[in-house]
Write an enzyme that holds these catalytic residues in place. Sequence first.
Site, short mmCIF file in Angstrom:
data_model
loop_
_atom_site.label_atom_id
_atom_site.label_comp_id
_atom_site.label_asym_id
_atom_site.label_seq_id
_atom_site.Cartn_x
_atom_site.Cartn_y
_atom_site.Cartn_z
N ASP A 201 0.84 -1.20 0.00
CA ASP A 201 0.00 0.00 0.00
C ASP A 201 0.87 1.25 0.00
O ASP A 201 2.10 1.17 0.04
CB ASP A 201 -0.95 -0.01 1.21
N HIS B 86 8.38 -5.54 -1.54
CA HIS B 86 7.44 -6.46 -2.18
C HIS B 86 6.61 -5.79 -3.27
O HIS B 86 5.60 -6.34 -3.70
CB HIS B 86 6.52 -7.09 -1.13
N CYS C 234 0.37 -1.24 -22.85
CA CYS C 234 1.53 -0.59 -22.25
C CYS C 234 1.83 0.70 -23.01
O CYS C 234 2.06 0.66 -24.23
CB CYS C 234 2.74 -1.51 -22.28
#
Length: 240
Positions: free
Chosen positions: A95, A110, A137
């Site tokens: 987050d 992570h 993309c």
Amino acid sequence: MSKPSIVILTGAGISKESGLDTFRCAGGLWQQVSLEDVATPEGFQRNPALVHEFYNARRAQLRSPEIQPNEAHRALARLEQEFPGTVLLVTQNIDNLHERAGSQSLIHMHGELLKAECEACGAVLPWDGDLSEADVCPSCQGAGLLRPRVVWFGEMPLEMPRIFHALEQCDLFISVGTSGNVYPAAGFVDHVQRCGQGDTVELNLEPSEGASLFDEKRYGPATSIVPAFVEEILSGSYRL
């Protein structure tokens, strides 16, 4: 004389107090879904739609107005701003609550929920909305190749050389809200101990699996014990 340095590791326990779903606690996300399906490269290859659905839900929760940085996040940001030495914050959380609280010297080992990565060209992109196989993309124009910028099981966490260098140089290592069973982060305290320089402190709701390795342990809600410990450091009552 070199300035003192602090390395802080944070885990899901600090964000849980802001209302975010955690992965490993009782009733956590890994008891609701199969990690092999939504948190491995193989799972993404088998069923990218399922993986996108899972992380889109996590992203939507993070965008909720009710999810805000808590007193522990703000205390760590204050420590970085006011400590006369260096502070590096390493988080296992994906987050953005540390950033929103004001932390700037920060490594997301992570990955980050609000970013996407292109499997074709490697571009890393800000991404705060839903992600799907239809997305293109903007860097290489490839379709169906964007994935969450999240480190999955079987993948190497990010910036490990920088993290280990900081651990080897630090005067104080603080672990906040971690389970102590996810490596390599669970091995950080042992690495600091073997280097023989830094003190180690665990701040957690309850003892982690590696609690016995820490020089000092304090237990309780992160929103209480983290601000109190930061105050001790900044006031000089806790001496590095």
